[in-house]
Design a protein around this motif. Structure first.
Motif, PDB file in Angstrom:
ATOM      1  N   GLY A   1       0.832  -1.191  -0.108  1.00  0.00           N
ATOM      2  CA  GLY A   1       0.089  -0.042  -0.004  1.00  0.00           C
ATOM      3  C   GLY A   1       0.884   1.222  -0.159  1.00  0.00           C
ATOM      4  O   GLY A   1       0.278   2.420   0.232  1.00  0.00           O
ATOM      5  N   GLU A   2       2.059   1.278   0.035  1.00  0.00           N
ATOM      6  CA  GLU A   2       2.875   2.337  -0.347  1.00  0.00           C
ATOM      7  C   GLU A   2       2.646   3.195  -1.517  1.00  0.00           C
ATOM      8  O   GLU A   2       2.082   2.917  -2.377  1.00  0.00           O
ATOM      9  N   ARG A   3       2.768   4.657  -1.231  1.00  0.00           N
ATOM     10  CA  ARG A   3       2.736   5.583  -2.363  1.00  0.00           C
ATOM     11  C   ARG A   3       3.799   6.307  -2.496  1.00  0.00           C
ATOM     12  O   ARG A   3       4.574   6.787  -1.578  1.00  0.00           O
ATOM     13  N   MET A   4       4.517   6.628  -3.555  1.00  0.00           N
ATOM     14  CA  MET A   4       5.425   7.510  -4.149  1.00  0.00           C
ATOM     15  C   MET A   4       4.834   8.582  -4.383  1.00  0.00           C
ATOM     16  O   MET A   4       3.955   8.899  -5.508  1.00  0.00           O
ATOM     17  N   ALA A   5       5.697   9.841  -4.007  1.00  0.00           N
ATOM     18  CA  ALA A   5       5.392  11.321  -4.515  1.00  0.00           C
ATOM     19  C   ALA A   5       6.513  11.873  -4.768  1.00  0.00           C
ATOM     20  O   ALA A   5       7.600  11.708  -4.289  1.00  0.00           O
ATOM     21  N   THR A   6       6.448  12.642  -5.749  1.00  0.00           N
ATOM     22  CA  THR A   6       7.668  13.339  -6.304  1.00  0.00           C
ATOM     23  C   THR A   6       7.740  14.934  -6.133  1.00  0.00           C
ATOM     24  O   THR A   6       6.546  15.580  -6.156  1.00  0.00           O
ATOM     25  N   LEU A   7       8.466  15.351  -5.402  1.00  0.00           N
ATOM     26  CA  LEU A   7       8.653  16.769  -4.927  1.00  0.00           C
ATOM     27  C   LEU A   7       9.709  17.350  -5.477  1.00  0.00           C
ATOM     28  O   LEU A   7      10.804  17.047  -5.659  1.00  0.00           O
ATOM     29  N   PRO A   8       9.551  18.795  -5.845  1.00  0.00           N
ATOM     30  CA  PRO A   8      10.612  19.453  -6.424  1.00  0.00           C
ATOM     31  C   PRO A   8      11.710  19.928  -5.353  1.00  0.00           C
ATOM     32  O   PRO A   8      11.425  19.827  -4.125  1.00  0.00           O
ATOM     33  N   MET A   9      13.111  19.880  -5.771  1.00  0.00           N
ATOM     34  CA  MET A   9      14.014  19.942  -4.887  1.00  0.00           C
ATOM     35  C   MET A   9      14.874  21.214  -5.223  1.00  0.00           C
ATOM     36  O   MET A   9      14.996  21.833  -6.308  1.00  0.00           O
ATOM     37  N   THR A  10      15.388  21.977  -3.998  1.00  0.00           N
ATOM     38  CA  THR A  10      16.210  23.083  -4.126  1.00  0.00           C
ATOM     39  C   THR A  10      17.410  22.921  -3.253  1.00  0.00           C
ATOM     40  O   THR A  10      17.306  22.215  -2.324  1.00  0.00           O
ATOM     41  N   ASP A  11      18.297  23.779  -3.195  1.00  0.00           N
ATOM     42  CA  ASP A  11      19.440  23.926  -2.426  1.00  0.00           C
ATOM     43  C   ASP A  11      19.275  25.041  -1.554  1.00  0.00           C
ATOM     44  O   ASP A  11      18.206  25.675  -1.614  1.00  0.00           O
ATOM     45  N   GLN A  12      20.003  25.361  -0.678  1.00  0.00           N
ATOM     46  CA  GLN A  12      19.938  26.514   0.163  1.00  0.00           C
ATOM     47  C   GLN A  12      20.031  27.859  -0.265  1.00  0.00           C
ATOM     48  O   GLN A  12      19.659  28.951   0.530  1.00  0.00           O
ATOM     49  N   GLY A  13      20.591  27.900  -1.643  1.00  0.00           N
ATOM     50  CA  GLY A  13      20.591  29.327  -2.115  1.00  0.00           C
ATOM     51  C   GLY A  13      21.930  30.260  -1.641  1.00  0.00           C
ATOM     52  O   GLY A  13      22.526  29.732  -0.649  1.00  0.00           O
ATOM     53  N   GLY A  14      21.883  31.287  -2.322  1.00  0.00           N
ATOM     54  CA  GLY A  14      23.260  32.168  -1.954  1.00  0.00           C
ATOM     55  C   GLY A  14      24.474  31.685  -2.636  1.00  0.00           C
ATOM     56  O   GLY A  14      24.354  30.652  -3.249  1.00  0.00           O
ATOM     57  N   LEU A  15      25.311  32.426  -2.150  1.00  0.00           N
ATOM     58  CA  LEU A  15      26.659  32.193  -2.732  1.00  0.00           C
ATOM     59  C   LEU A  15      27.167  30.680  -2.333  1.00  0.00           C
ATOM     60  O   LEU A  15      28.085  30.042  -2.991  1.00  0.00           O
ATOM     61  N   ALA A  16      26.645  30.220  -1.293  1.00  0.00           N
ATOM     62  CA  ALA A  16      27.105  28.984  -0.724  1.00  0.00           C
ATOM     63  C   ALA A  16      26.400  28.122  -0.600  1.00  0.00           C
ATOM     64  O   ALA A  16      26.255  27.170   0.116  1.00  0.00           O
ATOM     65  N   GLY A  17      25.197  28.144  -1.700  1.00  0.00           N
ATOM     66  CA  GLY A  17      24.001  27.255  -1.890  1.00  0.00           C
ATOM     67  C   GLY A  17      24.700  25.790  -1.875  1.00  0.00           C
ATOM     68  O   GLY A  17      24.040  24.919  -1.374  1.00  0.00           O
ATOM     69  N   GLY A  18      25.526  25.593  -2.838  1.00  0.00           N
ATOM     70  CA  GLY A  18      26.059  24.088  -2.868  1.00  0.00           C
ATOM     71  C   GLY A  18      26.696  23.611  -1.698  1.00  0.00           C
ATOM     72  O   GLY A  18      26.813  22.223  -1.383  1.00  0.00           O
ATOM     73  N   TRP A  19      26.828  24.345  -0.464  1.00  0.00           N
ATOM     74  CA  TRP A  19      27.397  23.926   0.593  1.00  0.00           C
ATOM     75  C   TRP A  19      26.681  23.336   1.628  1.00  0.00           C
ATOM     76  O   TRP A  19      26.850  22.561   2.361  1.00  0.00           O
ATOM     77  N   GLY A  20      25.280  23.911   1.509  1.00  0.00           N
ATOM     78  CA  GLY A  20      24.128  23.427   2.221  1.00  0.00           C
ATOM     79  C   GLY A  20      23.350  22.388   1.951  1.00  0.00           C
ATOM     80  O   GLY A  20      23.878  21.442   1.258  1.00  0.00           O
ATOM     81  N   GLU A  21      22.196  22.177   2.494  1.00  0.00           N
ATOM     82  CA  GLU A  21      21.286  20.972   2.478  1.00  0.00           C
ATOM     83  C   GLU A  21      20.617  21.092   1.058  1.00  0.00           C
ATOM     84  O   GLU A  21      20.350  22.137   0.632  1.00  0.00           O
ATOM     85  N   LEU A  22      19.912  20.022   0.823  1.00  0.00           N
ATOM     86  CA  LEU A  22      18.910  19.673  -0.129  1.00  0.00           C
ATOM     87  C   LEU A  22      17.564  19.582   0.509  1.00  0.00           C
ATOM     88  O   LEU A  22      17.361  18.887   1.252  1.00  0.00           O
ATOM     89  N   TYR A  23      16.503  20.366  -0.023  1.00  0.00           N
ATOM     90  CA  TYR A  23      15.342  20.563   0.603  1.00  0.00           C
ATOM     91  C   TYR A  23      14.217  19.990  -0.685  1.00  0.00           C
ATOM     92  O   TYR A  23      14.428  20.412  -1.852  1.00  0.00           O
ATOM     93  N   ALA A  24      13.077  19.447  -0.076  1.00  0.00           N
ATOM     94  CA  ALA A  24      11.945  19.397  -0.887  1.00  0.00           C
ATOM     95  C   ALA A  24      10.982  20.736  -0.495  1.00  0.00           C
ATOM     96  O   ALA A  24      11.240  21.437   0.307  1.00  0.00           O
TER      97      ALA A  24
END
Length: 302
Positions: free
Chosen positions: A139-162
């Motif tokens: 009964g599991e269900r999969m959902a696809t959510l858009p992903m973004t990073d932290q943003g800013g100059l150090a965006g690639g250093w931070g976390e990835l978010y839905a």
């Protein structure tokens, strides 16, 4: 067209077809997420986790074993009103699938006592990172959510978010199976309460967030359940003193911690509106997939 030209055209077509069909590289992370790793040849153990930063965060002791040299770039990690300061340098890191050059951060206070460091999917070389949390259930269900990073100059250093839509504005969602409770920052809690009918209840508790730092948390009950993909829930924790104020929220006459500092000014940084999904809800999920080329997070839950 000559036979040679025909053969060359066929080879080009075959190469194009093969390239188009090449799947994205995927890494599967199971168990406790801890992998044997090396930095500049020095051995250690690093936990790959969904809520980790793209820049590996290791202990000062590990950095010293690896003889890392700090450069001009330093950083600080904010946990509510407290900050943990660290240094960075570039070194060769191997998380078990081959070495690569990477900017690495280190702090005297460990992010976790379970390993010598942590890193998130943004710091893993594979295109797709699949975190296997539990065996699949019917009964599991999969959902696809858009992903973004932290943003800013150090965006690639931070976390990835839905991202989800809440009241016509995006809300950042992180997934943290290594902390028990689902928690919203104060500014996010105000938005959730307005959209879903939220009321604060119960006494203040101190909850560890990161680096051993505890912050005041209260429970919020929602009149209308909030959905994050296949997950639906009506209670969550609220970091009452972090990144905004919960002073205007409906309260079920619970006592307030006298040590709590409530910030009454409106936050000018909407990026601090963040909901962290903890183990209490992720117990329903079998996997979280970070697809970096597609900029998607796929959440599979029962």
């Amino acid at each position: 067209m000559s036979t040679a030209h025909t053969m060359f055209a066929a080879i080009l077509a075959l190469c194009a077809l093969t390239g188009a069909a090449t799947p994205a590289r995927e890494r599967v992370i199971g168990g406790n997420g801890i992998v044997d790793s090396t930095i500049a040849g020095a051995a250690g153990r690093i936990r790959i986790e969904p809520s980790g930063t793209g820049m590996p965060l290791i202990t000062t002791a590990f950095a010293e074993r690896a003889t890392l040299k700090s450069g001009m770039l330093s950083f600080s990690y904010a946990v509510g009103t407290e900050r943990v300061h660290g240094r960075t340098g570039v070194g060769s890191i191997d998380l078990g699938t081959g070495p690569s050059k990477h900017r690495i951060g280190w702090t005297a206070i460990p992010y976790t006592t379970a390993a010598d460091g942590v890193v998130g999917p943004g710091g893993v070389s594979e295109d797709v990172v699949r975190f296997v949390l539990h065996p699949p259930v019917p009964g599991e269900r999969m959902a696809t959510l858009p992903m973004t990073d932290q943003g800013g100059l150090a965006g690639g250093w931070g976390e990835l978010y839905a991202l989800i839509d809440l009241g016509g504005q995006p809300l950042r969602i992180r997934f943290d199976p290594y902390h028990a409770r689902t928690l919203a920052t104060a500014s996010a809690a105000v938005r959730i309460a307005a959209a879903q009918g939220g009321t604060l209840q119960g006494a203040v508790e101190k909850v560890e967030i990161a680096f051993g730092i505890e912050r005041p948390v209260r429970t919020m009950t929602l009149a209308r359940s909030l959905a994050i993909g296949p997950l639906q829930f009506a209670t969550l924790g609220v970091r009452t003193a972090d990144y905004g104020s919960t002073a205007g929220l409906a309260d079920a006459a619970a006592p307030i911690d006298p040590d709590e500092v409530v910030v009454t000014a409106k936050s000018k940084k909407p990026g601090r509106d963040r909901l962290s999904i903890g183990a209490d809800l992720l117990a329903r999920c079998s996997s979280i997939v970070f697809d970096k080329p597609a900029k998607q997070i796929r959440l599979t839950c029962g």
